[in-house]
Every structure is written in structure tokens, then in C-alpha cells.
Design a protein around this motif. Structure first.
Motif, mmCIF file in Angstrom:
data_model
loop_
_atom_site.group_PDB
_atom_site.id
_atom_site.type_symbol
_atom_site.label_atom_id
_atom_site.label_comp_id
_atom_site.label_asym_id
_atom_site.label_seq_id
_atom_site.Cartn_x
_atom_site.Cartn_y
_atom_site.Cartn_z
ATOM 1 N N ASP A 351 53.652 30.355 30.606
ATOM 2 C CA ASP A 351 53.668 29.410 29.489
ATOM 3 C C ASP A 351 52.276 29.246 28.887
ATOM 4 O OD1 ASP A 351 56.354 29.016 29.805
ATOM 5 O OD2 ASP A 351 56.177 27.100 30.877
ATOM 6 N N PHE A 352 51.279 29.210 29.748
ATOM 7 C CA PHE A 352 49.901 29.065 29.281
ATOM 8 C C PHE A 352 49.472 30.273 28.447
ATOM 9 C CE2 PHE A 352 45.438 30.292 30.196
ATOM 10 C CZ PHE A 352 44.802 29.312 29.459
ATOM 11 N N LEU A 353 49.784 31.470 28.923
ATOM 12 C CA LEU A 353 49.395 32.678 28.196
ATOM 13 C C LEU A 353 50.114 32.793 26.854
ATOM 14 C CD1 LEU A 353 49.184 35.294 31.099
ATOM 15 C CD2 LEU A 353 47.318 34.055 29.982
ATOM 16 N N PHE A 354 51.366 32.372 26.822
ATOM 17 C CA PHE A 354 52.083 32.348 25.539
ATOM 18 C C PHE A 354 51.399 31.377 24.574
ATOM 19 C CE2 PHE A 354 56.389 33.769 27.459
ATOM 20 C CZ PHE A 354 56.118 35.091 27.136
ATOM 21 N N GLN A 355 50.982 30.239 25.086
ATOM 22 C CA GLN A 355 50.296 29.246 24.265
ATOM 23 C C GLN A 355 48.973 29.782 23.718
ATOM 24 O OE1 GLN A 355 49.844 25.745 26.718
ATOM 25 N NE2 GLN A 355 52.064 25.526 27.013
ATOM 26 N N LYS A 356 48.327 30.650 24.479
ATOM 27 C CA LYS A 356 47.045 31.235 24.065
ATOM 28 C C LYS A 356 47.236 32.403 23.104
ATOM 29 C CE LYS A 356 43.589 30.039 25.356
ATOM 30 N NZ LYS A 356 42.667 28.998 24.829
ATOM 31 N N GLY A 357 48.473 32.751 22.836
ATOM 32 C CA GLY A 357 48.729 33.783 21.839
ATOM 33 C C GLY A 357 48.953 35.178 22.386
ATOM 34 N N PHE A 358 48.997 35.349 23.695
ATOM 35 C CA PHE A 358 49.246 36.675 24.261
ATOM 36 C C PHE A 358 50.723 37.039 24.074
ATOM 37 C CE2 PHE A 358 45.454 35.275 26.521
ATOM 38 C CZ PHE A 358 44.663 36.412 26.483
ATOM 39 N N THR A 359 50.972 38.299 23.786
ATOM 40 C CA THR A 359 52.341 38.759 23.555
ATOM 41 C C THR A 359 53.007 39.155 24.867
ATOM 42 O OG1 THR A 359 51.717 41.086 23.271
ATOM 43 C CG2 THR A 359 51.638 39.654 21.304
ATOM 44 N N LYS A 360 54.319 39.336 24.816
ATOM 45 C CA LYS A 360 55.061 39.741 26.001
ATOM 46 C C LYS A 360 54.572 41.078 26.535
ATOM 47 C CE LYS A 360 59.291 37.287 24.644
ATOM 48 N NZ LYS A 360 60.736 37.425 24.317
#
Length: 447
Positions: A351-360
Motif C-alpha cells: 500500500d505504501f509503495l502504491f501511494q509513492k507512485g510505484f507501478t505493479k
């Protein structure tokens, strides 16, 4: 209902406590008394039902509850559309009018069930001992229930014998379910009835409400197919338990698991086990451990390894990252302790990485970063721009190169984070416990 049974408004006014008796009980008792020859059903008789049926037939006739010329046994049988063969000769006690009304009724019921379900007297005795409420069940309702189960649902006599509680089923409710509920979880309702006969006992409205609750929370058909017995619970219970999945951190990551309804069905057991494991400082648990048999759970606790098979994590990541579960397992298997990481840790970091803008795709290329806590990953991402080992002025995602400085791609940032986390642990994989005061014994022994 009361008026239909002949109970007057004046009678109800004199005995208002009759309104506290549940309708299904009133229906059964009233119909049974009518079948036994009672000419009038009053609120007082309904309230005193247990006392009344234990009275001898002679006394009931004397008080004109039953007309003096009524043959009780014949009256019971006259209400059946398919009558059993004639009775075997009754004992002198059963033939006497000194016999209690209930004893005669039970003699007729035993005879009927022996004939209708092809049972021995001993088997009927065991059945009625197990399902004691049968002794107060209307003959007409029993007959209709059995007819519908056989002709509309397709149950054999053997099926009904092995699930004798079905004799208690409400025939009108069964017909209503067949009419209004064509399928559950993509499976034909009759097929589900055959696989889980207890579903017949659930009310139609409850089945519809539960299906609506599961749809509201995006529970897939696959999950419903794996745990259709959930429909035997009340709709309110299911709603409360599914809602609770969003409130317990350890359960959130399991919300899209195909077996999540097992967790809902066994929620009390699962919550109790989760609390117990937390007291033991065991953080890594699985859906299987929380809902398994007591013997399996005790073995897991005794081992004390805090290790799972990783199935929940694989399912979670394959869903969230749109990736093949076999490939994800192969990738994670490169980390020696991946099965000892709580799913909650993986979910929070993702969830944190998604929030930081990293893609799947970027995360999938560095999937092992998800085994480390959000705190660790966030700390390393923040420190990347200041690390002397890197000749880079800014590591913010999306920035352009500055002069002769190098640009670091997002997936490289994650790889570098993983590198710096594990560097202090000599790349043994023990960095997953960096946030813990002490590493688990299994980790220490692996050094």
C-alpha cells in the motif's frame, strides 16, 4: 395467524402473553391438536400445550376439548394424503383412554416414519431421541416436507434418513427458495441443497440477504463455492463478520482470498486463535491455521516456528499485482524466510509503495521488498538521496537528470533499498526482522 386458527380477538385480549409465542410454534402445536381431534383451539390451550398433551384422552374428552366419539388414532391418520398400512395391534396401554394424548400421537408418528422412510422401530427411536422436537411436529407439515424434498429437490429416502433434521423443514419455505433463489455463487440451488442439505433449513429471505451482503463486499463466486455453508448463518451475522474483515489488520489482506468465507464462517474461532497467537508473539499466521481443526492448530503452536506455507501471500500478491501465482512463488522462494513474514507486513508495504507512485510491474520486479516492513522501506527511500555511495543529486521519482548526475529508475530505487536493508545483515535475509527486538530462533540458527 391466530384468527386463521380460530383464536378470537377477545381470547387474545384475555391472554396477551400468547403473542410472545413464536409463530412457527403456534402453527405446529395448533395443527397437531387439530389432527388429534381438538374441536376448538384457544389461546389458553396454546399457552398450556405441554400440560394439555400430557393429559389422558379420557380427561380431554370429559372437558370437551375432544368430542367423545373421536378415534384419536384414526383422526391423526385421516389428515394424511398417503396413509400408512394399518397399525400393528397396540398395547393395552396405548388402546386405553387413560393413555396420554402425547403417547398416542407418538405411537402414530413412529408408525408413520417407519413406513414413510423405511426405518426400523429402533432407528425411529434413535431419530426421535436426537431430534426431540419432532414429537410436536404436525403430521401434515411432515408429509408436505417429505413430499417436496423428494419430488421438488430430488432427495432420496436415504438422503433424508442421513439428514433427519430435514423432516423439520418448512415446506412453504423450501418451495419459496426454489422459486426465488435460482443459484448461489453461480451454483444451481438444487445442487447446493444436495451438497449441503442444511441449506434447506435457511429461510429464503436470509439466503437473498446474505447473497446481497457478499455482493456488496465484492466477494467472488469462487469464494462462495468454497464455503456455501455460510448461508446457514443469519444474514445479520454474516454482515457483521464480513464488515469485521475490514477492521482487523490481519484479516484485511485476506479479503480477496478464495477461501475468505471460511474465515467468516469460523470467525469466532479465528479471532480467538489470532488473539492467542499474538499473546505468544507469533505474528505469522494463515487463513488455514485460523480455521483448521483444533489438532492441526495445536501442532502449529507446539512447533513455534511462526511459519506458513505462503499460500495466502501468493494469492494476495497475484491478485494485487496481476501476476501469475506460480511465478510469484518462484521469485519469493529465493528469500529463505519469506514464509515467516506476516501477510499484514506485505500488505502495508505494498500500500505504501502504491501511494509513492510505484507501478505493479516495478514492484513485481523487486517483489522481495514487500517482505520488509513499511518503516524499513520508507526509511531507505528517504535516505537514498543522501547516501554517499550514490552519485545522484535527487532520487525523486520522475525527476530529470541534473547535469552529469545519473538518473535512477523507480525499479532501481527499490532494488537499492533492498540492498541497503540487507547489507547490514550480510545478505542473509535476516533483515526482515530488523524491526524486532530479537530475531526468531530459526533465523539465528540459520546464520
Amino acid at each position: 395467524m391466530y384468527l386463521r386458527l380460530g383464536v378470537t380477538r377477545e381470547d387474545i385480549a384475555q391472554h396477551p402473553e400468547v403473542l410472545m409465542v413464536i409463530p412457527v410454534t403456534i402453527e405446529n402445536r395448533s395443527m397437531l391438536l387439530q389432527e388429534g381431534g381438538f374441536s376448538t383451539i384457544t389461546a389458553q390451550i396454546i399457552l398450556s400445550y405441554i400440560t394439555v398433551v400430557h393429559k389422558p384422552i379420557r380427561l380431554l374428552k370429559l372437558h370437551r376439548y375432544i368430542p367423545s366419539d373421536v378415534n384419536i388414532i384414526e383422526n391423526f391418520l385421516s389428515h394424511l394424503k398417503q396413509r400408512p398400512p394399518p397399525f400393528e395391534p397396540l398395547s393395552p396401554e396405548e388402546e386405553s383412554e387413560e393413555t396420554a394424548f402425547l403417547d398416542v400421537q407418538l405411537a402414530v408418528l413412529r408408525h408413520y416414519l417407519c413406513w414413510r422412510l423405511e426405518l426400523t422401530p429402533k432407528e425411529v427411536a434413535e431419530l426421535m431421541k436426537t431430534y426431540s422436537r419432532l414429537k410436536h411436529r404436525s403430521f401434515r407439515l411432515i408429509e408436505r416436507a417429505l413430499k417436496i424434498l423428494e419430488e421438488k429437490v430430488g432427495f432420496s429416502k436415504d438422503k433424508i434418513r442421513r439428514n433427519a433434521y430435514l423432516i423439520h423443514s418448512n415446506p412453504d419455505n423450501t418451495l419459496d427458495t426454489l422459486k426465488r433463489v435460482k443459484s448461489l455463487g453461480g451454483i444451481d440451488i438444487r445442487t447446493l441443497f444436495h451438497k449441503f442439505p442444511k441449506l434447506v433449513m435457511s429461510s429464503t429471505d436470509s439466503l437473498i440477504k446474505i447473497a446481497g451482503h457478499l455482493k456488496q463486499f465484492d466477494i467472488p463466486d469462487e469464494a462462495i463455492q468454497k464455503c456455501p455453508q455460510l448461508f446457514t448463518l443469519s444474514s445479520e451475522t454474516v454482515l457483521n463478520r464480513v464488515t469485521a474483515l475490514q477492521l482487523v489488520p490481519e484479516f484485511i489482506g485476506l479479503a480477496k482470498n478464495p477461501r475468505v468465507l471460511k474465515l467468516v464462517y469460523h470467525q469466532r474461532k479465528a479471532s480467538s486463535r489470532l488473539s492467542y497467537l499474538q499473546d505468544l508473539k507469533i505474528k505469522c499466521v494463515s487463513l488455514h491455521i485460523l480455521s483448521s481443526t483444533q489438532a492441526h492448530f495445536e501442532r502449529y503452536v507446539q512447533e513455534g516456528s511462526g511459519r506458513t506455507r505462503g499460500n495466502d501471500m501468493i494469492n494476495f500478491l497475484s491478485t494485487e499485482l496481476d501476476a501469475n501465482d506460480v511465478n510469484i512463488r518462484k521469485m519469493l522462494h529465493r528469500h529463505p524466510f519469506w514464509c515467516q513474514v506476516p501477510l499484514n507486513t506485505v500488505r502495508e508495504t505494498l500500500d505504501f509503495l502504491f501511494q509513492k507512485g510505484f507501478t505493479k510491474q516495478q514492484i513485481l520486479l523487486n517483489v522481495h521488498i514487500l517482505l520488509y516492513s513499511r518503516t524499513q522501506v520508507e526509511k531507505e527511500l528517504n535516505e537514498l538521496p543522501t547516501r554517499p555511495e550514490l552519485d545522484v543529486e535527487s532520487c525523486q521519482f520522475g525527476t530529470e537528470p541534473h547535469g552529469k548526475r545519473s538518473y535512477i529508475a523507480p525499479e532501481q530505487k527499490l532494488a537499492l533499498c533492498l540492498y541497503f536493508i540487507e547489507r547490514d545483515f550480510h545478505f542473509t535475509g535476516h533483515g526482515i526482522w530488523a524491526d524486532s527486538i530479537t530475531a526468531p530462533a530459526s533465523a539465528e540458527s540459520a546464520i
